[in-house]
Enzyme design. Structure first.
Site, PDB file in Angstrom:
ATOM      1  N   GLU A 119       0.633  -1.065  -0.069  1.00  0.00           N
ATOM      2  CA  GLU A 119       0.005   0.068   0.001  1.00  0.00           C
ATOM      3  C   GLU A 119       0.762   1.402  -0.024  1.00  0.00           C
ATOM      4  OE1 GLU A 119      -2.951   0.389   3.404  1.00  0.00           O
ATOM      5  OE2 GLU A 119      -3.666   2.213   2.286  1.00  0.00           O
ATOM      6  N   ASP A 138      -0.750  -4.999   2.981  1.00  0.00           N
ATOM      7  CA  ASP A 138      -1.388  -3.979   3.766  1.00  0.00           C
ATOM      8  C   ASP A 138      -0.571  -3.857   5.257  1.00  0.00           C
ATOM      9  OD1 ASP A 138      -2.614  -1.820   4.801  1.00  0.00           O
ATOM     10  OD2 ASP A 138      -4.647  -2.283   3.897  1.00  0.00           O
ATOM     11  N   ILE A 156      -0.821  -1.529   7.674  1.00  0.00           N
ATOM     12  CA  ILE A 156      -1.838  -1.447   8.650  1.00  0.00           C
ATOM     13  C   ILE A 156      -2.962  -1.415   8.219  1.00  0.00           C
ATOM     14  CG2 ILE A 156      -2.689   0.116  10.380  1.00  0.00           C
ATOM     15  CD1 ILE A 156       0.206   0.979  11.191  1.00  0.00           C
ATOM     16  N   ASP A 206      -6.058  -4.519   0.476  1.00  0.00           N
ATOM     17  CA  ASP A 206      -7.175  -4.856   1.692  1.00  0.00           C
ATOM     18  C   ASP A 206      -7.707  -6.094   1.634  1.00  0.00           C
ATOM     19  OD1 ASP A 206      -7.015  -2.052   2.716  1.00  0.00           O
ATOM     20  OD2 ASP A 206      -8.032  -1.379   0.816  1.00  0.00           O
TER      21      ASP A 206
HETATM   22  C1  LIP Z   1      -9.059   0.848   5.004  1.00  0.00           C
HETATM   23  C2  LIP Z   1      -9.977  -0.257   5.109  1.00  0.00           C
HETATM   24  C3  LIP Z   1     -11.465   0.260   5.599  1.00  0.00           C
HETATM   25  C4  LIP Z   1     -11.886   1.248   4.638  1.00  0.00           C
HETATM   26  C5  LIP Z   1     -11.097   2.162   4.524  1.00  0.00           C
HETATM   27  C6  LIP Z   1      -9.617   1.655   3.833  1.00  0.00           C
HETATM   28  P1  LIP Z   1      -6.406   1.251   5.271  1.00  0.00           P
HETATM   29  O1  LIP Z   1      -7.868   0.539   4.437  1.00  0.00           O
HETATM   30  O2  LIP Z   1      -9.587  -1.506   5.766  1.00  0.00           O
HETATM   31  O3  LIP Z   1     -12.259  -0.957   5.962  1.00  0.00           O
HETATM   32  O4  LIP Z   1     -13.100   1.686   5.158  1.00  0.00           O
HETATM   33  O5  LIP Z   1     -11.607   2.980   3.120  1.00  0.00           O
HETATM   34  O6  LIP Z   1      -9.587   1.222   2.638  1.00  0.00           O
HETATM   35  O7  LIP Z   1      -6.247   2.616   4.392  1.00  0.00           O
HETATM   36  O8  LIP Z   1      -6.442   1.505   6.695  1.00  0.00           O
HETATM   37  O9  LIP Z   1      -5.158   0.283   4.922  1.00  0.00           O
END
Ligand code: LIP
Length: 276
Positions: free
Chosen positions: A68, A88, A90, A218
């Site tokens: 990411e 990803d 976090i 994700d």
């Molecule tokens: C997030 C997702 C979350 C979603 C956000 C974002 P990040 O990922 O896990 O569910 O609502 O839009 O994509 O940016 O924390 O890796």
């Protein structure tokens, strides 16, 4: 026959544990927050450090990766036939910033564009979800499976509100929530980490999850886990799931997934492997 990717998966679990430890330690300190695409799209130094840790101690020579934060810094996001780690560091950065306890490290490993294994470590809960293709899904080593619920009126559904707050998307997104609630379902929840959402459905804590606008990092780890837990994964339109499509439905049964696909209005969200 020996499993060519088992050693790689075991190594990945160890690296993911180290990443989770780094995140837990960071939660004890001040968190400095930066913005990405919008004031509600956040990133922290920890996202970047954890991704570097995974890339440098995790991936082996000749393996590719899509991360990411590397993509945010300009790296390409193209899925090839090569062994590829989709990372990803976090998942749930907004949760991390607020110390809301659903924060995960998510890694999916693909070969010839097929997901071979997935790891999601919900590191505050200390839940390590793992799945190897054809070998089942586990949480902390214990087998997990979906609820098997077929009746959408008895289901708990997960979705996320995402970053797109322009009036057109906002209206469709809220309209979809309205439509699903009116079926009726037992309820809708938004835990804030796509990977954790997928694991919650995989272990029967919820019955479905739909989302438009997320990314391959994700979804990749959780896609292996939901499939191996006996769940259904499909495109938001009801067609085959596409890892680079930025949208998905997962569910405990085909009946629930297809009903959600039928009910919701789709908005364009682009692809991970094309510009824009
Ligand atoms: C997030 C997702 C979350 C979603 C956000 C974002 P990040 O990922 O896990 O569910 O609502 O839009 O994509 O940016 O924390 O890796």
């Amino acid at each position: 026959m020996t499993d060519p990717w088992q050693e790689c998966m075991d190594h990945c679990v160890e690296v993911t544990k180290q990443a989770g430890k780094m995140i837990r330690e960071a939660l004890q300190k001040d968190i400095s927050i930066m913005q990405k695409s919008s004031p509600v799209d956040l990133v922290t130094e920890t996202d970047q450090k954890v991704e570097q840790l995974i890339i440098h101690t995790g991936t082996v020579p000749h393996h590719y990766f899509i991360g990411e934060e590397s993509v945010a810094a300009g790296a390409p996001s193209i899925l090839s036939d090569n062994p590829t780690w989709i990372i990803d560091p976090i998942d749930g950065t907004t949760n991390f910033v607020h110390r809301f306890p659903f924060v995960s490290v998510s890694i999916g490993f693909t070969v010839k564009k097929e997901i071979e294994f997935g790891i999601v470590y919900s590191c505050i809960e200390d839940k390590m979800y793992t799945a190897r293709k054809g070998k089942g899904a586990f949480c902390n080593g214990v087998p997990i499976k979906v609820s098997g619920q077929e009746d959408i009126t008895k289901s708990l559904v997960l979705t996320e509100m995402g970053f797109k707050k322009d009036p057109e998307h906002f209206k469709i997104m809220m309209g979809n929530i309205n439509t699903i609630l009116a079926i009726p379902v037992h309820g809708i929840r938004s835990p804030g980490s796509a990977a954790v959402n997928m694991c919650l459905v995989a272990c029967g804590g919820a019955d479905a999850y739909y989302h438009m606008g997320i990314h391959c990092w994700d979804m990749a780890g959780g896609a292996a886990i939901i499939t191996e837990a006996g769940g259904v994964i499909m495109d938001i339109s009801g067609g085959p799931f596409d890892l680079m499509s930025r949208r998905l439905i997962i569910a405990s049964s085909r009946a629930i997934a297809e009903r959600i696909a039928k009910e919701i209005t789709v908005f364009p969200c682009g692809r991970d492997d094309t510009e824009g």
